[in-house]
Design a protein around this motif. Structure first.
Motif, PDB file in Angstrom:
ATOM      1  N   HIS A   1       0.868  -0.939  -0.341  1.00  0.00           N
ATOM      2  CA  HIS A   1       0.076   0.357   0.088  1.00  0.00           C
ATOM      3  C   HIS A   1       0.941   1.110  -0.049  1.00  0.00           C
ATOM      4  CE1 HIS A   1      -2.843   2.682   0.783  1.00  0.00           C
ATOM      5  NE2 HIS A   1      -3.378   1.809   0.913  1.00  0.00           N
TER       6      HIS A   1
ATOM      7  N   TYR B   1      -0.370   7.795   2.424  1.00  0.00           N
ATOM      8  CA  TYR B   1      -0.997   8.573   2.642  1.00  0.00           C
ATOM      9  C   TYR B   1      -0.788  10.190   1.812  1.00  0.00           C
ATOM     10  CZ  TYR B   1      -3.760   4.922   5.044  1.00  0.00           C
ATOM     11  OH  TYR B   1      -3.960   3.444   5.101  1.00  0.00           O
TER      12      TYR B   1
ATOM     13  N   HIS C   1      -3.709   5.595  -3.173  1.00  0.00           N
ATOM     14  CA  HIS C   1      -5.451   6.530  -3.275  1.00  0.00           C
ATOM     15  C   HIS C   1      -4.506   6.874  -4.593  1.00  0.00           C
ATOM     16  CE1 HIS C   1      -6.263   5.720   1.230  1.00  0.00           C
ATOM     17  NE2 HIS C   1      -6.265   4.607   0.199  1.00  0.00           N
TER      18      HIS C   1
ATOM     19  N   GLU D   1      -6.710   2.839  -6.196  1.00  0.00           N
ATOM     20  CA  GLU D   1      -7.944   2.031  -5.347  1.00  0.00           C
ATOM     21  C   GLU D   1      -9.748   2.806  -5.477  1.00  0.00           C
ATOM     22  OE1 GLU D   1      -8.496   1.521  -0.605  1.00  0.00           O
ATOM     23  OE2 GLU D   1      -6.768   1.600  -0.989  1.00  0.00           O
TER      24      GLU D   1
ATOM     25  N   MET E   1     -12.274   5.017  -4.253  1.00  0.00           N
ATOM     26  CA  MET E   1     -12.602   5.668  -2.922  1.00  0.00           C
ATOM     27  C   MET E   1     -14.042   5.473  -2.508  1.00  0.00           C
ATOM     28  SD  MET E   1      -8.938   6.178  -2.558  1.00  0.00           S
ATOM     29  CE  MET E   1      -9.764   7.029  -1.153  1.00  0.00           C
TER      30      MET E   1
ATOM     31  N   VAL F   1     -11.782  14.088  -3.354  1.00  0.00           N
ATOM     32  CA  VAL F   1     -11.481  12.811  -3.470  1.00  0.00           C
ATOM     33  C   VAL F   1     -11.901  12.396  -4.716  1.00  0.00           C
ATOM     34  CG1 VAL F   1     -10.741  10.754  -2.931  1.00  0.00           C
ATOM     35  CG2 VAL F   1     -10.454  11.899  -1.162  1.00  0.00           C
TER      36      VAL F   1
ATOM     37  N   HIS G   1     -15.161   1.295   0.401  1.00  0.00           N
ATOM     38  CA  HIS G   1     -15.446   2.479   0.031  1.00  0.00           C
ATOM     39  C   HIS G   1     -16.146   2.453  -1.253  1.00  0.00           C
ATOM     40  CE1 HIS G   1     -10.815   3.053   1.012  1.00  0.00           C
ATOM     41  NE2 HIS G   1     -11.253   3.693   1.848  1.00  0.00           N
TER      42      HIS G   1
ATOM     43  N   ASP H   1     -15.338   6.983   5.028  1.00  0.00           N
ATOM     44  CA  ASP H   1     -14.675   6.031   4.374  1.00  0.00           C
ATOM     45  C   ASP H   1     -14.555   5.623   6.549  1.00  0.00           C
ATOM     46  OD1 ASP H   1     -12.510   4.086   4.495  1.00  0.00           O
ATOM     47  OD2 ASP H   1     -11.024   5.534   3.629  1.00  0.00           O
TER      48      ASP H   1
END
Length: 550
Positions: free
Chosen positions: A274, A277, A314, A349, A351, A357, A386, A433
């Protein structure tokens, strides 16, 4: 300073009065008389300034002594040279100086005099020495870190950092005073921690795991995945909370690859790191965009060093820029990263859609992919929480089929590379989320029965990101990895299970009942928010129709 801070050196206090013809006991060695000491022989050697301390011996030689607590010799020498003095430093706090010229012709009857120190001067020197102590021993600095962790977790009675053999017990007496006791874990405790909570299930086409820790080295993520009984796993390749990180160590990379082979994890299909962020590839600011791209590319390089083929991240957020230009910048960064790397497939990914976003609609994902030049090196990860929060329903078989058909029509199932498996604390289309444990949230167990029996999800990594913290009797949050083990086994059990049978209905009812209070709380909060937004919209419309009030 206590004698223990100076190691094995034994301190002896000097006489209260200095005499010119009698010997003194300095550091358990005697000086026969002042006349027998050459003044120049006691000048500190430049090579010993950093970490040595000097004691004058009876044979005119200078003995180096452990000086972790000593103040710089350079400062002492400078003071002595300015006054034309030869400085002798004893291990004790009072200092003795020989007054006069530091030359061979110096008068042998020079008088030693004691330099009196005020309490303020001593306190200042003690503080300087204390700072020196904290800077030198590495082992002590590690202990201080543990103590800081303890102070932040005051309710904890037993604390042990991940990967550490030190177990810390903290007791509070009747007066509220804390007593800290550290002891090393026993061999039995280490073996118990290393034992898997459940054996991995072999022969399945659905590869379920969780996002595990890679603390103390990325190679540990493999053993942590084995520990919870997962057949796939995700992890961070570096700290996701800061921009600058040390490079991967070669031995860690080698050990990671060895562990994957030993435990039969397919690095090209079932491991999904991952991204950070902090990274926003849609960043409009030139300097910040370069920082985000460099961090992103660094992760791709780390994947290649570990022979990992997939990398989840993301997409980013627009800021004040139009959505179309932000999407264009994401695709441009991906094209640059493809040219600078070789094998890794970045995975977008999906969201939940809060704020600005990008990626909360299938159209966002499609638009990014359309601008990527190398379509073989781009993919999508569906997060069940999500997309549910974004408005795509998965709960009934009919709703699930409709959502997957829409994804195929808009994006294309050929781009689906992985799934994040999470229930949702918030209702459908809430754009929140908020991950929940399987079966406890608004998705419910039936949604995951649909997922686990979808043939098109076979051979993909299915990664749990559900909460595993619970509160102990003192209200302190404690990590419980057995939660993932239970959820992995439950999801695997859903494969081929009859959703209309009693076994499934009993499981569904039990889990639903367990999460009822949380669902009610979040449903009420969501309804209040919607009502507030509706009133604000009506008020704004009224002002548009009739103008501002007088």
């Amino acid at each position: 300073m206590p004698a223990s801070r100076i190691g094995a050196v034994t301190q002896a206090s000097p006489p209260t009065e200095a005499k010119s013809s009698e010997s003194y006991d300095l550091n358990t060695e005697s000086v026969a008389s002042p006349e027998s000491i050459s003044p120049c022989a006691i000048t500190p050697s430049p090579g010993l300034r950093k970490s040595k301390r000097l004691t004058v011996l009876h044979d005119n030689q200078v003995k180096p002594v452990n000086a972790a607590v000593a103040v710089s010799h350079g400062q002492k020498r400078k003071r002595g040279e300015e006054k034309g003095e030869a400085v002798i430093e004893s291990p004790t706090k009072p200092k003795f100086t020989r007054r006069g010229d530091c030359s061979k012709e110096a008068d042998s009857s020079m008088i030693y005099s004691k330099i009196e120190e005020t309490s303020e001067e001593r306190k200042e020197k003690d503080n300087e020495i204390e700072k020196t102590i904290h800077q030198i021993p590495q082992r002590r600095s590690k202990e201080i870190k543990v103590e800081e962790e303890i102070s932040e977790n005051e309710a904890t009675t037993v604390v042990r950092a991940k990967g550490s053999d030190i177990k810390t017990e903290k007791k509070v007496n009747s007066e509220g005073t804390k007593k800290i006791k550290k002891k090393r874990r026993t061999k039995e405790e280490k073996e118990a921690d290393a034992m898997p909570l459940a054996a991995r299930t072999n022969g399945l086409r659905m590869f379920v795991g969780a996002h595990v820790s890679g603390a103390k080295g990325v190679q540990n993520s493999v053993t942590n995945a084995v520990h919870i009984g997962g057949n796939a796993f995700a992890m961070f390749l570096k700290s996701q909370r800061k921009w600058e990180n040390p490079p991967l160590q070669d031995d860690h990379c080698q050990q990671f690859r060895h562990n994957c082979g030993q435990h039969s994890y397919d690095k090209s299909r079932h491991i999904l790191p991952h991204g950070s962020y902090l990274v926003n590839l849609a960043q409009e600011d030139t300097e910040k965009a370069a920082q985000a791209y460099n961090a992103f590319l660094d992760d791709l390089k780390r994947c290649e060093a570990l022979s990992i083929a997939l990398y989840n991240f993301h997409p980013g957020w627009t800021g004040s820029a139009p959505r179309s230009s932000a999407i264009s910048r994401i695709a441009s960064a991906l094209n640059r990263a493809h040219a600078a790397s070789h094998t890794v497939v970045p995975v977008l990914e999906a969201m939940a859609g809060s704020g600005n976003v990008i990626g909360s609609t299938f159209e966002d994902l499609r638009d990014i992919i359309d601008l990527v030049e190398n379509k073989a090196r781009i993919g999508v990860c569906i997060d069940t929480c999500h997309i549910f929060a974004a408005g795509y329903d998965l709960r009934s078989p009919e709703a699930f089929r409709g959502t997957m058909q829409k994804f195929d029509d808009v994006v294309g199932l050929k781009f689906l590379k992985a799934l994040h498996i999470n229930d949702s604390k918030a209702p459908l289309a809430s754009h929140r989320d908020l991950h929940q444990n399987i079966g406890l949230g608004f998705l419910g167990l039936r949604a995951f029965h649909n997922v686990m029996n979808e043939k098109r999800f076979e051979d993909l990594p299915l990664i749990l990101e559900t909460p595993i913290d619970h509160k102990d009797e003192n209200g302190k949050a404690i990590e419980d990895r057995s939660v993932w083990t239970k959820e992995i086994k439950m999801l695997e059990k859903l494969i081929g299970m009859d959703a209309d049978g009693e076994e499934f209905k009993d499981m569904e009812k039990e889990l639903s009942s367990k999460g009822a209070d949380d669902r009610k709380m979040f449903a009420d909060a969501f309804d209040k928010k919607k009502l507030k937004e509706k009133k604000a919209a009506e008020k704004g419309q009224a002002r548009l129709n009739f103008g501002p009030k007088e």
